[in-house]
Design a protein around this motif. Sequence first.
Motif, PDB file in Angstrom:
ATOM      1  N   LEU A 132     -87.901 -24.379 -36.352  1.00  0.00           N
ATOM      2  CA  LEU A 132     -87.918 -25.774 -36.776  1.00  0.00           C
ATOM      3  C   LEU A 132     -89.337 -26.319 -36.889  1.00  0.00           C
ATOM      4  CD1 LEU A 132     -85.069 -27.119 -34.456  1.00  0.00           C
ATOM      5  CD2 LEU A 132     -84.892 -26.660 -36.901  1.00  0.00           C
ATOM      6  N   ALA A 133     -89.479 -27.311 -37.749  1.00  0.00           N
ATOM      7  CA  ALA A 133     -90.694 -28.113 -37.835  1.00  0.00           C
ATOM      8  C   ALA A 133     -90.279 -29.572 -37.908  1.00  0.00           C
ATOM      9  CB  ALA A 133     -91.522 -27.739 -39.062  1.00  0.00           C
ATOM     10  N   ALA A 134     -91.054 -30.427 -37.273  1.00  0.00           N
ATOM     11  CA  ALA A 134     -90.800 -31.866 -37.344  1.00  0.00           C
ATOM     12  C   ALA A 134     -91.541 -32.433 -38.549  1.00  0.00           C
ATOM     13  CB  ALA A 134     -91.257 -32.552 -36.062  1.00  0.00           C
ATOM     14  N   VAL A 135     -90.812 -33.138 -39.395  1.00  0.00           N
ATOM     15  CA  VAL A 135     -91.402 -33.807 -40.558  1.00  0.00           C
ATOM     16  C   VAL A 135     -91.308 -35.306 -40.293  1.00  0.00           C
ATOM     17  CG1 VAL A 135     -91.303 -34.136 -43.048  1.00  0.00           C
ATOM     18  CG2 VAL A 135     -90.705 -31.914 -42.060  1.00  0.00           C
ATOM     19  N   HIS A 136     -92.444 -35.896 -39.948  1.00  0.00           N
ATOM     20  CA  HIS A 136     -92.484 -37.300 -39.538  1.00  0.00           C
ATOM     21  C   HIS A 136     -92.970 -38.144 -40.709  1.00  0.00           C
ATOM     22  CE1 HIS A 136     -94.325 -40.776 -37.194  1.00  0.00           C
ATOM     23  NE2 HIS A 136     -93.046 -40.802 -36.879  1.00  0.00           N
ATOM     24  N   LEU A 137     -92.079 -38.963 -41.258  1.00  0.00           N
ATOM     25  CA  LEU A 137     -92.397 -39.772 -42.430  1.00  0.00           C
ATOM     26  C   LEU A 137     -92.901 -41.149 -42.012  1.00  0.00           C
ATOM     27  CD1 LEU A 137     -89.351 -38.976 -44.766  1.00  0.00           C
ATOM     28  CD2 LEU A 137     -91.549 -37.816 -44.625  1.00  0.00           C
ATOM     29  N   CYS A 138     -93.993 -41.570 -42.641  1.00  0.00           N
ATOM     30  CA  CYS A 138     -94.565 -42.906 -42.426  1.00  0.00           C
ATOM     31  C   CYS A 138     -94.804 -43.537 -43.791  1.00  0.00           C
ATOM     32  CB  CYS A 138     -95.886 -42.832 -41.659  1.00  0.00           C
ATOM     33  SG  CYS A 138     -95.799 -41.948 -40.089  1.00  0.00           S
ATOM     34  N   ASP A 139     -94.420 -44.778 -43.943  1.00  0.00           N
ATOM     35  CA  ASP A 139     -94.607 -45.461 -45.220  1.00  0.00           C
ATOM     36  C   ASP A 139     -96.097 -45.585 -45.529  1.00  0.00           C
ATOM     37  OD1 ASP A 139     -94.621 -47.313 -47.413  1.00  0.00           O
ATOM     38  OD2 ASP A 139     -92.618 -47.943 -46.798  1.00  0.00           O
ATOM     39  N   ASN A 169     -97.040 -34.671 -40.358  1.00  0.00           N
ATOM     40  CA  ASN A 169     -96.977 -36.107 -40.616  1.00  0.00           C
ATOM     41  C   ASN A 169     -97.152 -36.349 -42.112  1.00  0.00           C
ATOM     42  OD1 ASN A 169     -96.838 -37.056 -37.806  1.00  0.00           O
ATOM     43  ND2 ASN A 169     -98.915 -36.253 -37.659  1.00  0.00           N
ATOM     44  N   VAL A 170     -96.343 -37.233 -42.651  1.00  0.00           N
ATOM     45  CA  VAL A 170     -96.312 -37.430 -44.100  1.00  0.00           C
ATOM     46  C   VAL A 170     -96.425 -38.914 -44.425  1.00  0.00           C
ATOM     47  CG1 VAL A 170     -94.999 -37.048 -46.217  1.00  0.00           C
ATOM     48  CG2 VAL A 170     -94.813 -35.412 -44.337  1.00  0.00           C
ATOM     49  N   LEU A 171     -97.340 -39.243 -45.326  1.00  0.00           N
ATOM     50  CA  LEU A 171     -97.405 -40.592 -45.886  1.00  0.00           C
ATOM     51  C   LEU A 171     -96.471 -40.627 -47.090  1.00  0.00           C
ATOM     52  CD1 LEU A 171    -101.243 -41.351 -45.743  1.00  0.00           C
ATOM     53  CD2 LEU A 171     -99.459 -42.214 -44.220  1.00  0.00           C
ATOM     54  N   SER A 172     -95.286 -41.176 -46.886  1.00  0.00           N
ATOM     55  CA  SER A 172     -94.288 -41.200 -47.948  1.00  0.00           C
ATOM     56  C   SER A 172     -94.515 -42.396 -48.874  1.00  0.00           C
ATOM     57  CB  SER A 172     -92.882 -41.263 -47.341  1.00  0.00           C
ATOM     58  OG  SER A 172     -92.719 -42.443 -46.580  1.00  0.00           O
ATOM     59  N   LEU A 176     -96.188 -45.663 -54.571  1.00  0.00           N
ATOM     60  CA  LEU A 176     -96.099 -47.126 -54.583  1.00  0.00           C
ATOM     61  C   LEU A 176     -97.285 -47.793 -53.901  1.00  0.00           C
ATOM     62  CD1 LEU A 176     -92.319 -47.516 -53.598  1.00  0.00           C
ATOM     63  CD2 LEU A 176     -93.306 -47.365 -55.890  1.00  0.00           C
ATOM     64  N   ILE A 177     -98.244 -47.011 -53.444  1.00  0.00           N
ATOM     65  CA  ILE A 177     -99.322 -47.560 -52.624  1.00  0.00           C
ATOM     66  C   ILE A 177    -100.187 -48.545 -53.391  1.00  0.00           C
ATOM     67  CG2 ILE A 177    -101.017 -45.745 -53.140  1.00  0.00           C
ATOM     68  CD1 ILE A 177    -101.788 -45.798 -50.185  1.00  0.00           C
ATOM     69  N   GLN A 178    -100.273 -48.375 -54.699  1.00  0.00           N
ATOM     70  CA  GLN A 178    -101.108 -49.259 -55.509  1.00  0.00           C
ATOM     71  C   GLN A 178    -100.582 -50.692 -55.514  1.00  0.00           C
ATOM     72  OE1 GLN A 178    -101.254 -48.574 -59.803  1.00  0.00           O
ATOM     73  NE2 GLN A 178    -103.483 -48.444 -59.709  1.00  0.00           N
ATOM     74  N   GLN A 179     -99.300 -50.863 -55.237  1.00  0.00           N
ATOM     75  CA  GLN A 179     -98.708 -52.200 -55.254  1.00  0.00           C
ATOM     76  C   GLN A 179     -99.181 -53.075 -54.094  1.00  0.00           C
ATOM     77  OE1 GLN A 179     -94.450 -51.809 -55.339  1.00  0.00           O
ATOM     78  NE2 GLN A 179     -94.442 -50.456 -57.130  1.00  0.00           N
ATOM     79  N   TYR A 180     -99.735 -52.451 -53.052  1.00  0.00           N
ATOM     80  CA  TYR A 180    -100.088 -53.198 -51.846  1.00  0.00           C
ATOM     81  C   TYR A 180    -101.570 -53.550 -51.776  1.00  0.00           C
ATOM     82  CZ  TYR A 180     -95.470 -51.586 -50.506  1.00  0.00           C
ATOM     83  OH  TYR A 180     -94.118 -51.329 -50.484  1.00  0.00           O
ATOM     84  N   GLY A 181    -102.290 -53.369 -52.865  1.00  0.00           N
ATOM     85  CA  GLY A 181    -103.693 -53.754 -52.889  1.00  0.00           C
ATOM     86  C   GLY A 181    -104.623 -52.560 -52.800  1.00  0.00           C
ATOM     87  N   ASP A 182    -105.915 -52.851 -52.887  1.00  0.00           N
ATOM     88  CA  ASP A 182    -106.932 -51.804 -52.867  1.00  0.00           C
ATOM     89  C   ASP A 182    -107.115 -51.242 -51.458  1.00  0.00           C
ATOM     90  OD1 ASP A 182    -107.353 -52.259 -55.558  1.00  0.00           O
ATOM     91  OD2 ASP A 182    -108.954 -53.722 -55.198  1.00  0.00           O
ATOM     92  N   LEU A 183    -107.456 -49.965 -51.401  1.00  0.00           N
ATOM     93  CA  LEU A 183    -107.752 -49.319 -50.127  1.00  0.00           C
ATOM     94  C   LEU A 183    -109.205 -49.568 -49.744  1.00  0.00           C
ATOM     95  CD1 LEU A 183    -106.022 -45.847 -50.680  1.00  0.00           C
ATOM     96  CD2 LEU A 183    -105.080 -47.853 -49.533  1.00  0.00           C
ATOM     97  N   ASP A 184    -109.454 -49.718 -48.452  1.00  0.00           N
ATOM     98  CA  ASP A 184    -110.826 -49.896 -47.981  1.00  0.00           C
ATOM     99  C   ASP A 184    -111.641 -48.614 -48.128  1.00  0.00           C
ATOM    100  OD1 ASP A 184    -110.324 -52.531 -47.275  1.00  0.00           O
ATOM    101  OD2 ASP A 184    -109.661 -51.995 -45.255  1.00  0.00           O
ATOM    102  N   PHE A 185    -110.965 -47.469 -48.055  1.00  0.00           N
ATOM    103  CA  PHE A 185    -111.632 -46.172 -48.168  1.00  0.00           C
ATOM    104  C   PHE A 185    -110.812 -45.289 -49.104  1.00  0.00           C
ATOM    105  CE2 PHE A 185    -112.253 -47.887 -43.896  1.00  0.00           C
ATOM    106  CZ  PHE A 185    -113.637 -47.955 -43.823  1.00  0.00           C
ATOM    107  N   ASN A 186    -111.379 -44.148 -49.443  1.00  0.00           N
ATOM    108  CA  ASN A 186    -110.622 -43.184 -50.232  1.00  0.00           C
ATOM    109  C   ASN A 186    -109.433 -42.665 -49.428  1.00  0.00           C
ATOM    110  OD1 ASN A 186    -112.276 -43.355 -52.490  1.00  0.00           O
ATOM    111  ND2 ASN A 186    -113.614 -41.690 -51.794  1.00  0.00           N
ATOM    112  N   GLU A 230    -100.011 -35.381 -44.670  1.00  0.00           N
ATOM    113  CA  GLU A 230     -99.775 -34.964 -46.041  1.00  0.00           C
ATOM    114  C   GLU A 230     -99.274 -36.184 -46.807  1.00  0.00           C
ATOM    115  OE1 GLU A 230    -100.526 -32.075 -47.277  1.00  0.00           O
ATOM    116  OE2 GLU A 230    -101.032 -31.112 -45.372  1.00  0.00           O
ATOM    117  N   THR A 231     -99.229 -36.079 -48.109  1.00  0.00           N
ATOM    118  CA  THR A 231     -98.730 -37.188 -48.926  1.00  0.00           C
ATOM    119  C   THR A 231     -97.452 -36.758 -49.635  1.00  0.00           C
ATOM    120  OG1 THR A 231    -100.100 -36.511 -50.810  1.00  0.00           O
ATOM    121  CG2 THR A 231    -101.030 -38.133 -49.283  1.00  0.00           C
ATOM    122  N   LEU A 232     -96.648 -37.751 -49.998  1.00  0.00           N
ATOM    123  CA  LEU A 232     -95.366 -37.445 -50.632  1.00  0.00           C
ATOM    124  C   LEU A 232     -94.968 -38.541 -51.601  1.00  0.00           C
ATOM    125  CD1 LEU A 232     -92.719 -35.791 -50.863  1.00  0.00           C
ATOM    126  CD2 LEU A 232     -91.832 -37.162 -48.964  1.00  0.00           C
ATOM    127  N   ALA A 233     -94.619 -38.120 -52.798  1.00  0.00           N
ATOM    128  CA  ALA A 233     -93.915 -38.958 -53.769  1.00  0.00           C
ATOM    129  C   ALA A 233     -92.666 -38.176 -54.149  1.00  0.00           C
ATOM    130  CB  ALA A 233     -94.783 -39.241 -54.993  1.00  0.00           C
TER     131      ALA A 233
END
Length: 346
Positions: A132-139, A169-172, A176-186, A230-233
């Motif tokens: 098993l592996a844990a896949v932890h999703l975070c918005d 760990n996954v940034l799910s 849609l991230i562009q909808q929430y404004g500009d990022l402070d960093f890359n 990791e990132t996910l769309a």
Amino acid sequence: MPFGEIVCGSPGSGKSTYCYGKHQLFSALNRPIFVVNLDPANDNIPYPCAIDISSLITLEDVMAEHGLGPNGGMLYCMEYLEANFDWLEERLKELGKDAYVLFDLPGQVELSTNHESVKNIVQKLAKLEFRLAAVHLCDAHYVTDASKYVSVLMLSLRAMLHLELPHINVLSKVDLIQQYGDLDFNLDFYTEVQDLSYLESTLSSVSPRFKALNMAICSLIEDYGLVGFETLAVEDKESMLHLTRVIDKATGCVFVPPPDAQHPPGTVQATDVPASQRPNTHALFTSAAGPMQGPRSDVRDVQERWVDAKEEWDAWEKTQWRQEGQMVQEAARKSKIRERGTKDKT
């Protein structure tokens, strides 16, 4: 031996959507996959469910019978599943020894960070030889706010330490991230979690009273040096394929040869045991420590696709889809012409 994923994360992070997307992807790749719903409050399951905890217990019944609230009822359900693990074990055995299983957990974060029932269930699954592996999703929208980002880091670290599994760990919902404004960093700053001192000015301006506490938390996270993302769309095939490769390496599934795979002579033992129990020496030495390859393997490509040039990429993909559709229509038209010609000859 069977492989699987413990899919966890806060409510709304996209766990069920991810399971549905993974089921569609594996079905297209002809990889057997089964999804187990362990959320007794989930009555709107989008994916084909091989095992559903609601056949054993439901949150609504627990709340009505014991007078518990939603959170207390959920903890009771997990404790009940732990006490009746043989119910789950019998149904998992029916899936076969080569099954790939997704365990869709409830959204209550305390189940994967504090409460012992899920951890005990995972340990029992390990005794059944599940890899098993844990896949932890975070918005992904949490990275647009420094304080929320630090909270997500703490939550991810706590889940890693509690579950004691290979952890991704996954940034799910990164599309849609562009909808929430500009990022402070890359984006790579948030995925690699290298130097959180850059957040000091932002955290201090938002809550100067807690500046020392915030930086102490950041220092703690850096001292462990465990958290990365990791990132996910889900709707992006390349993103799903990349995450699948990462998880396969974490579980060891990457070293299992498919039944019809071609390998150099002598690298796979020709025995009658299931495929998941046959060593794959060729894969071991060619992919064990190799870098991840693919269009979404570099987070800079992800940033270009979903942040810097999203509109341009969307337009290009629509053009590609249109061309693919035209090619399919043309192939179907030619096939009908050939069939008609064959009938005329006969």
